[in-house]
Design a protein around this motif. Structure first.
Motif, PDB file in Angstrom:
ATOM      1  N   ALA A  51      50.317  67.220   9.508  1.00 20.76           N
ATOM      2  CA  ALA A  51      49.873  66.194   8.542  1.00 20.76           C
ATOM      3  C   ALA A  51      49.364  67.169   7.066  1.00 20.76           C
ATOM      4  O   ALA A  51      49.632  66.668   6.023  1.00 20.76           O
ATOM      5  CB  ALA A  51      48.708  65.118   8.762  1.00 20.76           C
ATOM      6  N   TRP A  52      48.217  67.910   7.469  1.00 17.63           N
ATOM      7  CA  TRP A  52      48.155  69.137   6.654  1.00 17.63           C
ATOM      8  C   TRP A  52      47.522  70.224   7.280  1.00 17.63           C
ATOM      9  O   TRP A  52      47.126  70.288   8.445  1.00 17.63           O
ATOM     10  CB  TRP A  52      46.965  68.470   5.526  1.00 17.63           C
ATOM     11  N   LYS A  53      47.378  71.621   6.440  1.00 15.20           N
ATOM     12  CA  LYS A  53      46.576  72.616   6.786  1.00 15.20           C
ATOM     13  C   LYS A  53      45.813  73.050   5.790  1.00 15.20           C
ATOM     14  O   LYS A  53      46.426  73.534   4.859  1.00 15.20           O
ATOM     15  CB  LYS A  53      47.891  73.677   7.244  1.00 15.20           C
ATOM     16  N   GLU A 363      43.377  82.582  22.569  1.00 16.28           N
ATOM     17  CA  GLU A 363      42.356  83.306  21.426  1.00 16.28           C
ATOM     18  C   GLU A 363      43.436  83.678  20.421  1.00 16.28           C
ATOM     19  O   GLU A 363      43.098  84.151  19.201  1.00 16.28           O
ATOM     20  CB  GLU A 363      41.779  84.363  22.035  1.00 16.28           C
ATOM     21  N   ASP A 364      44.910  84.053  20.555  1.00 19.20           N
ATOM     22  CA  ASP A 364      45.676  84.603  19.664  1.00 19.20           C
ATOM     23  C   ASP A 364      46.376  83.358  18.847  1.00 19.20           C
ATOM     24  O   ASP A 364      47.492  83.769  18.165  1.00 19.20           O
ATOM     25  CB  ASP A 364      46.878  85.601  20.274  1.00 19.20           C
ATOM     26  N   GLU A 386      50.098  81.350  15.245  1.00 17.87           N
ATOM     27  CA  GLU A 386      49.875  82.769  14.476  1.00 17.87           C
ATOM     28  C   GLU A 386      48.477  82.774  13.748  1.00 17.87           C
ATOM     29  O   GLU A 386      48.354  83.416  12.899  1.00 17.87           O
ATOM     30  CB  GLU A 386      51.114  83.176  13.662  1.00 17.87           C
ATOM     31  N   GLN A 387      47.422  82.145  14.294  1.00 14.11           N
ATOM     32  CA  GLN A 387      45.846  82.254  13.978  1.00 14.11           C
ATOM     33  C   GLN A 387      45.284  82.057  15.188  1.00 14.11           C
ATOM     34  O   GLN A 387      45.457  81.378  15.766  1.00 14.11           O
ATOM     35  CB  GLN A 387      45.995  81.307  12.793  1.00 14.11           C
ATOM     36  N   ILE A 402      42.803  71.211  14.870  1.00 14.96           N
ATOM     37  CA  ILE A 402      42.704  72.739  15.473  1.00 14.96           C
ATOM     38  C   ILE A 402      41.925  73.479  14.317  1.00 14.96           C
ATOM     39  O   ILE A 402      42.423  73.649  13.092  1.00 14.96           O
ATOM     40  CB  ILE A 402      43.894  73.065  15.856  1.00 14.96           C
ATOM     41  N   ARG A 403      41.048  73.884  14.821  1.00 15.37           N
ATOM     42  CA  ARG A 403      40.193  74.983  13.814  1.00 15.37           C
ATOM     43  C   ARG A 403      40.755  76.488  14.182  1.00 15.37           C
ATOM     44  O   ARG A 403      40.680  76.717  15.515  1.00 15.37           O
ATOM     45  CB  ARG A 403      38.862  74.897  13.935  1.00 15.37           C
TER      46      ARG A 403
END
Length: 413
Positions: A51-53, A363-364, A386-387, A402-403
């Motif tokens: 929906a958004w980032k 964690e990755d 990838e964060q 998701i943070r």
């Protein structure tokens, strides 16, 4: 007959109202504090179902909490010379910032206590009756209005930390509870939520060699009696929320730096004993009084137990994700393992169960969705966003939040 047919046709033409079973996520691990939600998307892509980032200016591993269409998080900013601690609110629909407030500027000594894996904002805030309570461990606690961010009070309960702060807040019987298990004189603390003044503080009764821990307490009801379950180094205790009196305790020989939040099911408490070799302990609540070390341990498990992620308890089983990616389904009655699967990666975020899907984040930044039941577990989605992810996800109205280290994602699938 004609009237009945007309009513059926009319019903088919009306919009369908889907219920997702979760309208707010007000504390660490959701409404119950145990990581169980309604429904959430079971598949998405980098550009599909997002929906958004929203990029985040403030850094931290506190998890998002959500109420009244507001997402609240904490974070820190700084230039290397000065660190500033913030709390901020985003709009659920758009991700845009509604308000942001700077609360504290920690001293050099306060900043030096932090472990390299930790952040200055790892404690998850709490929302209760339109008030946001933000906690930064030994660096301060504050209350503000959810709708405007207006500061109501801020205070600092000083203790000597080890590796910084990470325990999140609990609201219990009109008290704001947190653990202050530092390097010396560990204790459980309660504040008056209307003023921030100390209501009570209860020292730990176990003489552990390593005194520091980070577990978030859980409120349970034991035969009509409210109890705060709070694991710490060398022990887990139950406390009266009104005055902090210790009701019962169970000791364990080893165990410190305890992080996982306890879970409760069918009159049993389940905890991890922390570093160095964690165990899962199943503790019977009924008739627990005083020292129950020899009388109330139902069973224990010593392999594939997490040091950091919390458990999920439902339908008579525990879903247990350890720090190295082993996922076990454990029978809550006798501690036997019903099945075990292996995910690739290292894990700090606590898993969330939404419907029949378990959400596990490395964690990755690899997101796994597992279909789970007491009979089996199967990975149905694997996506590397990838964060880095160390914060635990939230689920509200069918959306997964998701943070990551740099962004907040809203996934709708």
């Amino acid at each position: 007959m004609r009237n009945l047919l007309d009513r059926v046709i009319l019903a088919l033409l009306l919009p369908i109202n889907f219920s997702y079973g979760q309208t707010e996520w007000p504390q660490f691990r959701g409404s119950t504090g145990q990581g169980i939600a309604g429904k959430a998307p079971q598949s998405w892509g980098m550009d599909q179902g997002v929906a958004w980032k929203m990029p985040l200016e403030a850094h931290g591993w506190s998890s998002p909490v959500i109420s009244e269409d507001r997402i609240v998080m904490t974070g820190s900013t700084g230039d290397g010379k000065e660190t500033r601690l913030h709390v901020f609110a985003l709009d659920v629909e758009t991700g845009k910032t509604i308000w942001s407030e700077k609360l504290f500027t920690p001293t050099d000594q306060e900043r030096r206590a932090k472990h390299a894996k930790n952040t200055f904002a790892s404690s998850t805030p709490l929302i209760h009756e339109g008030i946001v309570y933000a906690h930064f461990g030994h660096m301060g606690t504050a209350a503000m209005k959810l709708d405007t961010g207006k500061l109501l009070w801020k205070t600092k309960f000083e203790y000597e930390p080890k590796h910084g702060g990470a325990s999140s807040l609990l609201m219990a019987e009109g008290k704001l509870i947190f653990s202050a298990d530092g390097e010396t004189m560990p204790m459980l603390v309660a504040l008056h939520p209307e003023s921030g003044k100390v209501a009570w503080k209860t020292p730990r009764t176990e003489e552990a060699r390593q005194k520091f821990s980070f577990s978030t307490p859980l409120l349970v009801e034991n035969k009509g009696r409210k109890e705060i379950i709070s694991p710490a180094s060398g022990m887990v205790g139950a406390y009266d929320p009104t005055d902090g009196r210790q009701l019962w305790k169970m000791s364990y020989d080893v165990g410190f730096s305890v992080v996982p939040r306890p879970v409760e099911m069918n009159g049993m408490i389940f905890i991890s004993t922390g570093f160095m070799k964690p165990q899962l302990l199943a503790i019977k609540l009924e008739n627990a009084e005083g020292d129950v070390t020899e009388s109330h341990l139902e069973w224990s498990v010593k392999r594939f137990i997490p040091k950091t992620p919390s458990f999920v308890a439902t339908d008579g089983v525990l879903y247990v994700l350890d720090d190295t990616g082993s996922v076990s389904c454990i029978d809550a009655g006798d501690g036997s393992t019903k099945w075990k699967e292996k995910l690739i990666g290292n894990f700090s975020a606590s898993p969330v169960l939404a419907d029949d899907a378990l959400y596990c984040m490395t964690e990755d930044g690899v997101c796994y969705v597992m279909k789970v039941s007491p009979e089996r577990g199967e990975v149905v989605m694997e996506l590397d966003i990838e964060q880095r992810i160390l914060a635990s996800p939230a689920v509200v109205d069918g959306g997964l939040f998701i943070r990551t280290e740099t962004h907040l994602w809203k996934i709708t699938g």
